[in-house]
Scaffold this motif. Structure first.
Motif, PDB file in Angstrom:
ATOM      1  N   ASN A  73       5.006   0.293   1.652  1.00 42.37           N
ATOM      2  CA  ASN A  73       5.555   1.358   0.811  1.00 42.37           C
ATOM      3  C   ASN A  73       6.559   0.760  -0.173  1.00 42.37           C
ATOM      4  O   ASN A  73       7.707   1.178  -0.257  1.00 42.37           O
ATOM      5  CB  ASN A  73       6.188   2.462   1.657  1.00 42.37           C
ATOM      6  CG  ASN A  73       6.474   3.705   0.846  1.00 42.37           C
ATOM      7  OD1 ASN A  73       5.796   3.968  -0.150  1.00 42.37           O
ATOM      8  ND2 ASN A  73       7.467   4.464   1.262  1.00 42.37           N
ATOM      9  N   GLN A 128      -6.371 -14.417  -8.147  1.00 43.64           N
ATOM     10  CA  GLN A 128      -5.964 -13.277  -7.330  1.00 43.64           C
ATOM     11  C   GLN A 128      -5.128 -13.801  -6.175  1.00 43.64           C
ATOM     12  O   GLN A 128      -5.181 -14.979  -5.837  1.00 43.64           O
ATOM     13  CB  GLN A 128      -7.186 -12.524  -6.797  1.00 43.64           C
ATOM     14  CG  GLN A 128      -7.989 -11.843  -7.868  1.00 43.64           C
ATOM     15  CD  GLN A 128      -9.158 -11.073  -7.289  1.00 43.64           C
ATOM     16  OE1 GLN A 128      -9.365 -11.028  -6.079  1.00 43.64           O
ATOM     17  NE2 GLN A 128      -9.942 -10.469  -8.156  1.00 43.64           N
ATOM     18  N   ARG A 159      -3.708 -13.138  -2.075  1.00 45.26           N
ATOM     19  CA  ARG A 159      -3.986 -12.507  -0.795  1.00 45.26           C
ATOM     20  C   ARG A 159      -2.849 -12.839   0.159  1.00 45.26           C
ATOM     21  O   ARG A 159      -2.131 -13.819  -0.012  1.00 45.26           O
ATOM     22  CB  ARG A 159      -5.291 -13.026  -0.183  1.00 45.26           C
ATOM     23  CG  ARG A 159      -6.541 -12.758  -0.986  1.00 45.26           C
ATOM     24  CD  ARG A 159      -6.936 -11.295  -0.916  1.00 45.26           C
ATOM     25  NE  ARG A 159      -8.223 -11.046  -1.532  1.00 45.26           N
ATOM     26  CZ  ARG A 159      -8.413 -10.763  -2.812  1.00 45.26           C
ATOM     27  NH1 ARG A 159      -7.390 -10.740  -3.634  1.00 45.26           N
ATOM     28  NH2 ARG A 159      -9.605 -10.529  -3.287  1.00 45.26           N
ATOM     29  N   LYS A 175      -5.436  -7.724   0.160  1.00 50.92           N
ATOM     30  CA  LYS A 175      -5.109  -7.733  -1.261  1.00 50.92           C
ATOM     31  C   LYS A 175      -3.683  -7.232  -1.422  1.00 50.92           C
ATOM     32  O   LYS A 175      -3.176  -6.473  -0.593  1.00 50.92           O
ATOM     33  CB  LYS A 175      -6.066  -6.828  -2.033  1.00 50.92           C
ATOM     34  CG  LYS A 175      -7.492  -7.325  -2.016  1.00 50.92           C
ATOM     35  CD  LYS A 175      -8.392  -6.370  -2.772  1.00 50.92           C
ATOM     36  CE  LYS A 175      -9.825  -6.860  -2.750  1.00 50.92           C
ATOM     37  NZ  LYS A 175     -10.723  -5.947  -3.454  1.00 50.92           N
ATOM     38  N   LEU A 176      -3.030  -7.648  -2.499  1.00 54.04           N
ATOM     39  CA  LEU A 176      -1.639  -7.271  -2.704  1.00 54.04           C
ATOM     40  C   LEU A 176      -1.440  -5.751  -2.716  1.00 54.04           C
ATOM     41  O   LEU A 176      -0.494  -5.267  -2.094  1.00 54.04           O
ATOM     42  CB  LEU A 176      -1.087  -7.916  -3.974  1.00 54.04           C
ATOM     43  CG  LEU A 176       0.410  -7.753  -4.185  1.00 54.04           C
ATOM     44  CD1 LEU A 176       1.210  -8.278  -2.996  1.00 54.04           C
ATOM     45  CD2 LEU A 176       0.848  -8.435  -5.459  1.00 54.04           C
ATOM     46  N   PRO A 177      -2.307  -4.960  -3.364  1.00 58.52           N
ATOM     47  CA  PRO A 177      -2.110  -3.504  -3.305  1.00 58.52           C
ATOM     48  C   PRO A 177      -2.147  -2.945  -1.873  1.00 58.52           C
ATOM     49  O   PRO A 177      -1.424  -1.996  -1.561  1.00 58.52           O
ATOM     50  CB  PRO A 177      -3.259  -2.939  -4.140  1.00 58.52           C
ATOM     51  CG  PRO A 177      -3.589  -4.039  -5.097  1.00 58.52           C
ATOM     52  CD  PRO A 177      -3.370  -5.314  -4.315  1.00 58.52           C
ATOM     53  N   GLU A 178      -2.944  -3.558  -0.995  1.00 58.63           N
ATOM     54  CA  GLU A 178      -2.982  -3.133   0.405  1.00 58.63           C
ATOM     55  C   GLU A 178      -1.653  -3.436   1.090  1.00 58.63           C
ATOM     56  O   GLU A 178      -1.136  -2.615   1.860  1.00 58.63           O
ATOM     57  CB  GLU A 178      -4.125  -3.836   1.149  1.00 58.63           C
ATOM     58  CG  GLU A 178      -5.494  -3.473   0.641  1.00 58.63           C
ATOM     59  CD  GLU A 178      -6.599  -4.329   1.234  1.00 58.63           C
ATOM     60  OE1 GLU A 178      -7.641  -3.757   1.584  1.00 58.63           O
ATOM     61  OE2 GLU A 178      -6.424  -5.566   1.344  1.00 58.63           O
ATOM     62  N   LEU A 197       1.288  -3.808  -0.423  1.00 60.20           N
ATOM     63  CA  LEU A 197       2.303  -2.936  -1.009  1.00 60.20           C
ATOM     64  C   LEU A 197       2.225  -1.529  -0.435  1.00 60.20           C
ATOM     65  O   LEU A 197       3.248  -0.909  -0.154  1.00 60.20           O
ATOM     66  CB  LEU A 197       2.149  -2.902  -2.531  1.00 60.20           C
ATOM     67  CG  LEU A 197       2.365  -4.239  -3.240  1.00 60.20           C
ATOM     68  CD1 LEU A 197       2.073  -4.096  -4.729  1.00 60.20           C
ATOM     69  CD2 LEU A 197       3.751  -4.782  -2.993  1.00 60.20           C
ATOM     70  N   ALA A 198       1.015  -1.016  -0.233  1.00 63.36           N
ATOM     71  CA  ALA A 198       0.852   0.315   0.345  1.00 63.36           C
ATOM     72  C   ALA A 198       1.360   0.348   1.779  1.00 63.36           C
ATOM     73  O   ALA A 198       2.041   1.295   2.188  1.00 63.36           O
ATOM     74  CB  ALA A 198      -0.623   0.733   0.282  1.00 63.36           C
ATOM     75  N   GLU A 199       1.059  -0.697   2.547  1.00 65.60           N
ATOM     76  CA  GLU A 199       1.513  -0.746   3.939  1.00 65.60           C
ATOM     77  C   GLU A 199       3.035  -0.812   4.020  1.00 65.60           C
ATOM     78  O   GLU A 199       3.640  -0.204   4.903  1.00 65.60           O
ATOM     79  CB  GLU A 199       0.895  -1.951   4.649  1.00 65.60           C
ATOM     80  CG  GLU A 199       1.209  -1.994   6.116  1.00 65.60           C
ATOM     81  CD  GLU A 199       0.396  -3.010   6.870  1.00 65.60           C
ATOM     82  OE1 GLU A 199       0.930  -3.521   7.877  1.00 65.60           O
ATOM     83  OE2 GLU A 199      -0.753  -3.295   6.487  1.00 65.60           O
ATOM     84  N   SER A 239       7.075  -1.218  -4.184  1.00 67.38           N
ATOM     85  CA  SER A 239       6.526  -1.449  -5.516  1.00 67.38           C
ATOM     86  C   SER A 239       6.224  -2.931  -5.701  1.00 67.38           C
ATOM     87  O   SER A 239       6.796  -3.788  -5.012  1.00 67.38           O
ATOM     88  CB  SER A 239       7.505  -0.985  -6.597  1.00 67.38           C
ATOM     89  OG  SER A 239       8.616  -1.866  -6.651  1.00 67.38           O
ATOM     90  N   ARG A 240       5.343  -3.211  -6.646  1.00 63.04           N
ATOM     91  CA  ARG A 240       5.006  -4.597  -6.970  1.00 63.04           C
ATOM     92  C   ARG A 240       6.268  -5.339  -7.443  1.00 63.04           C
ATOM     93  O   ARG A 240       6.501  -6.479  -7.066  1.00 63.04           O
ATOM     94  CB  ARG A 240       3.920  -4.624  -8.048  1.00 63.04           C
ATOM     95  CG  ARG A 240       3.433  -5.997  -8.420  1.00 63.04           C
ATOM     96  CD  ARG A 240       2.349  -5.929  -9.484  1.00 63.04           C
ATOM     97  NE  ARG A 240       1.156  -5.245  -9.012  1.00 63.04           N
ATOM     98  CZ  ARG A 240       0.089  -5.851  -8.503  1.00 63.04           C
ATOM     99  NH1 ARG A 240       0.060  -7.160  -8.418  1.00 63.04           N
ATOM    100  NH2 ARG A 240      -0.947  -5.162  -8.099  1.00 63.04           N
TER     101      ARG A 240
END
Length: 61
Positions: A17, A42, A44, A8-11, A13-15, A19-20
């Motif tokens: 580091n 959505q 991916r 998922k996009l938040p995953e 972005l977290a990896e 921002s969207r």
């Protein structure tokens, strides 16, 4: 055959580091990993696509 891992996009972005907004700026310039838009709108990223994208920038550094 195993189904490819989809992030998922938040995953992603977290990896990274990141921002969207920064991710979508990179995407607008054609510099982001390939996104897959699902029928429910959505998005991916395939794990393999993200890894290949990271490797490309690692080699260039």
């Amino acid at each position: 055959m195993a189904r490819p891992q989809m992030l998922k996009l938040p995953e992603v972005l977290a990896e990274l580091n990141m921002s969207r907004a920064a991710f979508y700026r990179m995407r607008a310039r054609g510099l982001a990993p390939k996104l897959i838009k699902l029928p429910n709108h959505q998005v991916r990223v395939r794990r393999a696509d993200l890894d290949a994208w990271l490797n490309k920038y690692e080699e260039a550094a």
